[in-house]
Design a protein around this motif. Sequence first.
Motif, PDB file in Angstrom:
ATOM      1  N   THR A  51      49.413  39.198  51.377  1.00 16.43           N
ATOM      2  CA  THR A  51      49.184  39.839  50.280  1.00 16.43           C
ATOM      3  C   THR A  51      48.280  38.350  48.906  1.00 16.43           C
ATOM      4  OG1 THR A  51      49.476  41.038  48.255  1.00 16.43           O
ATOM      5  CG2 THR A  51      50.875  39.634  48.727  1.00 16.43           C
ATOM      6  N   GLU A  52      47.278  38.588  49.000  1.00 14.29           N
ATOM      7  CA  GLU A  52      46.308  37.379  47.562  1.00 14.29           C
ATOM      8  C   GLU A  52      46.920  38.297  46.004  1.00 14.29           C
ATOM      9  OE1 GLU A  52      42.885  36.757  50.301  1.00 14.29           O
ATOM     10  OE2 GLU A  52      41.625  38.091  48.505  1.00 14.29           O
ATOM     11  N   PRO A  54      43.897  38.005  43.484  1.00 16.79           N
ATOM     12  CA  PRO A  54      42.446  37.816  43.971  1.00 16.79           C
ATOM     13  C   PRO A  54      41.714  37.476  43.042  1.00 16.79           C
ATOM     14  CG  PRO A  54      43.699  40.210  42.453  1.00 16.79           C
ATOM     15  CD  PRO A  54      44.280  39.269  43.175  1.00 16.79           C
ATOM     16  N   THR A 199      48.065  45.834  46.774  1.00 17.87           N
ATOM     17  CA  THR A 199      48.950  45.194  46.545  1.00 17.87           C
ATOM     18  C   THR A 199      50.765  45.697  45.728  1.00 17.87           C
ATOM     19  OG1 THR A 199      48.844  47.399  45.308  1.00 17.87           O
ATOM     20  CG2 THR A 199      47.214  45.240  43.961  1.00 17.87           C
TER      21      THR A 199
HETATM   22 MG    MG Z   1      46.981  41.369  46.222  1.00 17.25          MG
END
Ligand code: MG
Length: 489
Positions: A51-52, A54, A199
């Motif tokens: 998960t990054e 954004p 998320t």
């Molecule tokens: Mg994320």
Amino acid sequence: MATTEKILDFNSVWEYSPAPESTDHIKLDDKYDLFINGEFVAPKNGKYFRTENPATGKKIAKVAEASKADVDNAVRAARTAYNKYWSKMPAKERSKYIFRIARIMQERSRELSVIESLDGGKPIRESRDIDIPLSAAHFFYYAGWADKLEYAFPGRKTKPLGVAGQIIPWNFPLLMAAWKIAPALATGNTVVLKPAETTPLTAMKLAEIIQEADLPPGVVNIITGAGETGRAIVNHPGLDKIAFTGSTVVGKYIQKTLAGTGKKYSLELGGKAANIIFEEADIDQAVEGIINAIFFNQGHVCCAGSRLLIQEGIADEVVHKLKNRMETLIIGDPLDKNTDIGAINSKAQLKRINELVSAGIDEGGTVYQPNCTLPNSGYWFKPTLFTEVSQSHRIVQEEIFGPVLAIQTFRTVDEAIEKANNTPYGLSGGVWTDKGSKIFKVTKQINAGIIWANTFNKFDPTSPFGGYKESGMGREGGLHGLLPYVELI
Ligand code: MG
Ligand code: NAP
């Protein structure tokens, strides 16, 4: 709709010094496992996804990808917890656990806000002032109902459905988890919840909170993954109910899959809400409301006011004021307390926004964007408005889920109502006028589940939320939100 006056260059008038929220107080792990039966367990197939953030495009953590076997484990844990503990527990004891979740959420609200903004890209002001307080408020509200169900449904008795599978989107990650879990627990059900792939982090923090609140193991299971994990939940034979918030496409898939199974389902799907401004409205107030309706949370809001209908005589003035206000919006670092518009949630979502905006230009719409610069890394889109568009244009018909407003005009009340209703969706709407009688007349004729008058995007746990037509079925929030989780006997 020609605008003759010059749009002001506010950027040259004032600048804000950065006011970033600190990240020192938050604790994030490099890797998150699945929360099943009260414990964090590795996925059976050993797979993880990233998960990054954004706003930077950089990885924050690795998150477990639940396979069918993990979904099965979670459903079994939820079933055992239902049979062994939750369905046997007196309602007032259940409510104590739910209160405890709400209180720990409040205690950890600063941490939750920062993580919500890091993982999803929304401005810290929103996470801090809207998402997290409303999430806790939802748990508080439904904790209060748990032992009062006989008053919610006078003359009837309620029976929980059993185990609910719950699937949520990325636009209000913790809040959507609260909307799903709180009423399910209050009515005596146990749950398996899947947050969105982009998320997952506040849901994993919620798992920690649930552990800390000492809920019996398996009452709440939180498993991460992408669409395939969601599909495995929908198709699992051991669930009694599916609660889904997301796109209309996936909502239709769920309806088809569950047809004939006897399982209950509730769906909160897309929207294409119209805001209607009548000529007697307070224009400055309306302009501020329209800005909030479409640019709040980067337009990543199912009930966003993505269409604007302006009465012809005031169209030039409203559009001019909107453009001026757009020049003052601050776009950038979601963790900066001055930021109005944060990052677009993912690369895929940015691509979709770009596609629809290009379609709008190709179809002859006139586009306007303020004179602002966007950060170099991450996913960003300038607030955008379209004029010279008609009902048949894709940007008027399709949900964009981004900061893009399509503006049309109308002459009569009937024309406004007809245009507002000319959509397959029916989630929300807004009316701006200083005439009370007109508010009642118009709002009654708009086919939408939520309609605001002289305001927009106001939420409260006591108020039901949900759509008509392709925007879904069932209600969340308020005492209406209890109904999708009970059988009335
Ligand atoms: Mg994320
Ligand atoms: P989406 O693609 O439908 O995803 C929603 C959730 O379903 C995600 O957790 C997703 O997983 C999962 N999913 C995807 N394919 C699935 C499948 N075949 N079976 C089961 N689950 C599946 O929607 P989104 O693009 O994330 O969210 C935006 C949409 O949600 C918009 O249309 C918006 O209007 C709607 N929305 C509606 C409301 C409301 O209350 N009415 C509120 C918020 C959002 P992954 O994301 O992990 O792939």
